[in-house]
Scaffold this active site. Structure first.
Site, short mmCIF file in Angstrom:
data_model
loop_
_atom_site.label_atom_id
_atom_site.label_comp_id
_atom_site.label_asym_id
_atom_site.label_seq_id
_atom_site.Cartn_x
_atom_site.Cartn_y
_atom_site.Cartn_z
N HIS A 292 15.05 20.24 18.26
CA HIS A 292 14.25 19.30 17.46
C HIS A 292 12.87 19.16 18.12
O HIS A 292 12.74 19.20 19.34
CB HIS A 292 14.95 17.94 17.40
CG HIS A 292 14.30 17.01 16.42
ND1 HIS A 292 13.15 16.31 16.72
CD2 HIS A 292 14.61 16.69 15.15
CE1 HIS A 292 12.79 15.60 15.66
NE2 HIS A 292 13.66 15.81 14.69
N GLY B 86 8.53 11.54 10.28
CA GLY B 86 8.33 10.10 10.46
C GLY B 86 6.96 9.61 10.01
O GLY B 86 6.57 8.49 10.33
N GLU C 19 11.05 16.72 18.69
CA GLU C 19 10.93 15.65 19.68
C GLU C 19 11.42 16.12 21.04
O GLU C 19 10.90 15.72 22.08
CB GLU C 19 11.67 14.40 19.20
CG GLU C 19 10.88 13.70 18.10
CD GLU C 19 11.72 12.91 17.12
OE1 GLU C 19 12.89 12.59 17.41
OE2 GLU C 19 11.18 12.62 16.01
N ASN D 166 19.84 12.60 10.85
CA ASN D 166 19.56 12.56 12.29
C ASN D 166 19.15 11.14 12.65
O ASN D 166 18.05 10.71 12.31
CB ASN D 166 18.41 13.56 12.59
CG ASN D 166 17.90 13.44 14.01
OD1 ASN D 166 18.52 12.81 14.86
ND2 ASN D 166 16.75 14.06 14.27
N SER E 260 10.12 13.50 6.54
CA SER E 260 9.83 12.51 5.48
C SER E 260 10.54 12.80 4.16
O SER E 260 9.97 12.58 3.09
CB SER E 260 8.31 12.37 5.29
OG SER E 260 7.71 11.89 6.48
N LYS F 144 18.57 9.93 15.52
CA LYS F 144 17.73 9.83 16.74
C LYS F 144 18.28 8.73 17.65
O LYS F 144 19.49 8.50 17.64
CB LYS F 144 16.27 9.61 16.34
CG LYS F 144 15.82 10.63 15.29
CD LYS F 144 14.36 10.67 15.05
CE LYS F 144 14.07 11.73 13.98
NZ LYS F 144 12.64 11.92 13.75
#
Ligand code: PGA
Length: 250
Positions: free
Chosen positions: A98, A174, A100, A11, A213, A13
């Site tokens: 997701h 992240g 986010e 991904n 991660s 992003k």
């Protein structure tokens, strides 16, 4: 026991210009053509790069995915991209829900379910994301929260189709932090149980990806956890060597 093929999806992003795509995909395609992967590999770049990626991976075992879609097929939604448009540009998968998007855009389980249904309608395989916040985990509610998200974010339309669920603890995305292997197993087993409760045994072949991660040095251990059917990889998918390290661990 027969091991099903894992799915490793990157991904990107909101990262990557054409030159970055050319560099990373150039390196990946060379490596994967020399030594074919033993897993499915997908890259989900920004939508501006989907058709470029689709052209670059022709003849190579890399699938193309979007990072989000609207639930509607078309209409007056300035800035929106539909599942049909992603498909038309060359995508075969799309990430929906997701964290986010759930956090930044207030997306609810209901909306995520509608987006997953739109993906199926357009002929895309949805990767439906779920995951608890740090507060929810600290309150001992991780399994309950994730279970509810699975029950409410998966439309019945996915039954018998290619789709995946991705378990991504919000606090692991992240941050370099990951749950313990036992915590990953606990949640993945709960996700599988919820999928079967919601969709029946027909959903059993769908992989449950872990995300948050994932790096070359922890991928092998995470991918060996029971019910982990692959990984959704953010940061490490932007570097060909790191993404390859994860692919080779699958
Ligand atoms: P990360 O992101 O691998 O950079 O933690 C994962 C994701 O958001 O899918």
């Amino acid at each position: 026991m027969k091991q099903s093929v894992k799915l490793i999806a990157g991904n990107w992003k909101m990262n990557g210009l054409a030159a970055d795509l050319d560099a990373v995909i150039g390196e990946l395609t060379l490596a994967l053509q020399a030594e074919p992967p033993s897993c499915r590999v997908a890259v989900c770049p920004p939508s501006t790069l989907i058709s470029r990626l689709a052209g670059a991976v022709r003849g190579c075992p890399i699938e193309v995915g979007g990072q989000d879609c609207r639930a509607e097929a078309h209409g007056a939604y300035t800035g929106g991209v539909s599942a049909e448009m992603l498909k038309d540009a060359g995508a075969g998968l799309v990430i929906v829900g997701h964290s986010e998007r759930r956090q930044e855009f207030g997306e609810t389980d209901l909306l995520v379910s509608a987006k997953a249904e739109a993906a199926i309608r357009a002929g895309l395989a949805p990767i439906v994301c779920v995951g608890e916040t740090v507060e929810q985990r600290e309150a001992g509610r991780a399994v309950e929260v994730v279970r509810d998200q699975v029950m409410n974010s998966l439309p019945k339309a996915v039954v018998g189709r290619d789709f995946a669920v991705a378990y991504e603890p919000v606090w692991a995305i992240g941050t370099g932090l990951t749950p313990t292997l036992a915590q990953i197993e606990e949640v993945h087993r709960a996700v599988r149980a919820a999928m079967i409760e919601r969709l029946g045994l027909a959903s059993a072949p769908a992989p449950i990806l872990y995300g948050g991660s994932v790096k070359p040095d922890n991928a092998r251990a995470i991918l060996a956890v029971p019910e982990v059917g692959g990984a959704l990889v953010g940061g490490a998918s932007l570097k060909a060597a790191d993404f390859l390290g994860i692919i080779r661990a699958a």
